[in-house]
Write a protein that holds these residues in place. Structure first.
Motif: not given
Length: 365
Positions: A98-116
């Motif tokens: 999974i590609e992670i954001p560059d900074y912690y301040s941008r984690f709010s833009d991370f879209e959920p990834v459903i595995n199952t």
């Protein structure tokens, strides 16, 4: 050559997904107790194994009543720390980095990834979302910026995630993803045919539970199922009946429900080199198949069959006394009406069990 994912043939299949790789993955293992990160609020406990991977369990530190619990200073989530076998775990289970954001301040833009895709107690499937990702990246990095050279987040097919960083490698079970946290719809390949209805469900146990409830309803009630609906807001498989009612199958253990003759007689159980035995007599069975057990307010339990189970019990608050219990289980169809937020009453069904101890042995440690 990289190992194939479990279940693939020995023949080379270039079109099959390959496990992600991490260069020199064993550098992230924590082979010594002194290597485990000292994080306020997180305690390292027992060792366990998964194939060639060994890990030590991490959990949140708890405090006695009235004492404030110490919290990890940077929002770290507790997870299992890998002692050895980082690469083996990735080869066995890894499916995607999974590609992670560059900074912690941008984690709010991370879209959920459903595995199952599966109906869980809290959502529509197991996956990873921004709060979980941030907490695990913090666990692997500590304070300060993210070390992107050492930080890897590997989604695994066994509904776990492996995260590496300067602090080591850590494994954690995926979280339930709520339907309102993502607009993603179930892909076509996760749909299963159940009694002619197409259901988005990848969990085999959940499918077995649904089948068990439908079998019991067909046998012991007058309800006839006419329609199916996947309700992503409630994270449930909803079935509609011809008389206008709706219900959903709820969780519960999958137990083989046999006739009375299948449990009458002697049963044995081996534990730590000792064989324990218990005998079920015909008179021990108080309820027949189809009977209702001690109905409570708005709750009914209809007996579907019987099984014998064995349990190890710990009495932590009574001198650490421990017992081996033989339990006669009545496998039941349990029905509890419930009301949703809109005020609609639906039927809540589950196949589970109600047990009675028929023999108990004290254990001397």
């Amino acid at each position: 050559m990289q190992a194939k994912l479990p279940g693939t043939d020995d023949v080379e299949q270039p079109d099959q997904p390959r496990p992600p790789t991490i260069e020199n993955s064993e550098q992230y293992a924590l082979p010594k107790k002194a290597d485990l990160p000292d994080i306020p609020g997180i305690v390292w406990g027992l060792f366990d194994t998964d194939g060639e991977t060994r890990y030590v369990k991490g959990d949140t530190l708890t405090s006695p009543a009235g004492v404030d619990t110490e919290q990890p200073p940077h929002g770290e989530l507790p997870a299992n720390a890998v002692v050895e076998g980082v690469g083996a775990y990735i080869e066995s289970y890894g499916i995607e980095e999974i590609e992670i954001p560059d900074y912690y301040s941008r984690f709010s833009d991370f879209e959920p990834v459903i595995n199952t895709w599966t109906t869980t107690a809290t959502g529509i499937g197991y996956g990873i979302e921004q709060n979980m990702l941030r907490g695990l990246v913090r666990l692997a990095n500590g304070s300060g910026r993210i070390d992107h050279d050492k930080t890897h987040v590997i989604l695994c097919e066994n509904d776990t995630v492996l995260v590496t960083g300067p602090r080591g490698a850590f494994i954690k079970d995926l979280w339930g993803i709520k339907g309102d946290r993502t607009d993603e719809e179930p892909p076509a390949d996760v749909y299963q045919n159940v009694r002619g209805f197409s259901m988005p469900e990848e969990n085999e146990t959940a499918l077995e539970k649904t089948e068990a409830v439908l079998d019991a309803l067909e046998t012991y009630t007058d309800y006839e199922v006419s329609e199916y609906q996947f309700n992503r807001d409630r994270g449930k498989h909803i079935f509609h009946t011809t008389c206008g009612r709706e219900f959903y199958p709820r969780g519960g253990p999958i137990l083989e429900a046999g006739p009375a003759s299948s449990v009458v007689g002697e049963h044995t159980y081996d534990y730590r080199g000792t064989t324990y035995s218990a005998t079920v007599e015909p008179e021990d069975i108080d309820h027949g198949i189809g009977d209702t057990i001690a109905p409570m307010i708005q709750t009914t339990k209809t007996v579907l069959g019987y099984t014998v189970d064995w349990k190890i019990r710990d009495y932590v608050f009574s001198g650490n006394a421990r017992c081996v219990d033989a339990i006669l289980c009545y496998v039941t169809l349990t029905h509890t009406p419930a009301e949703n937020s809109e005020g609609d009453v639906y039927l809540d069904y589950a196949v589970n069990s109600q047990g009675e101890i028929i023999e108990s042995y004290d254990l001397d440690d």
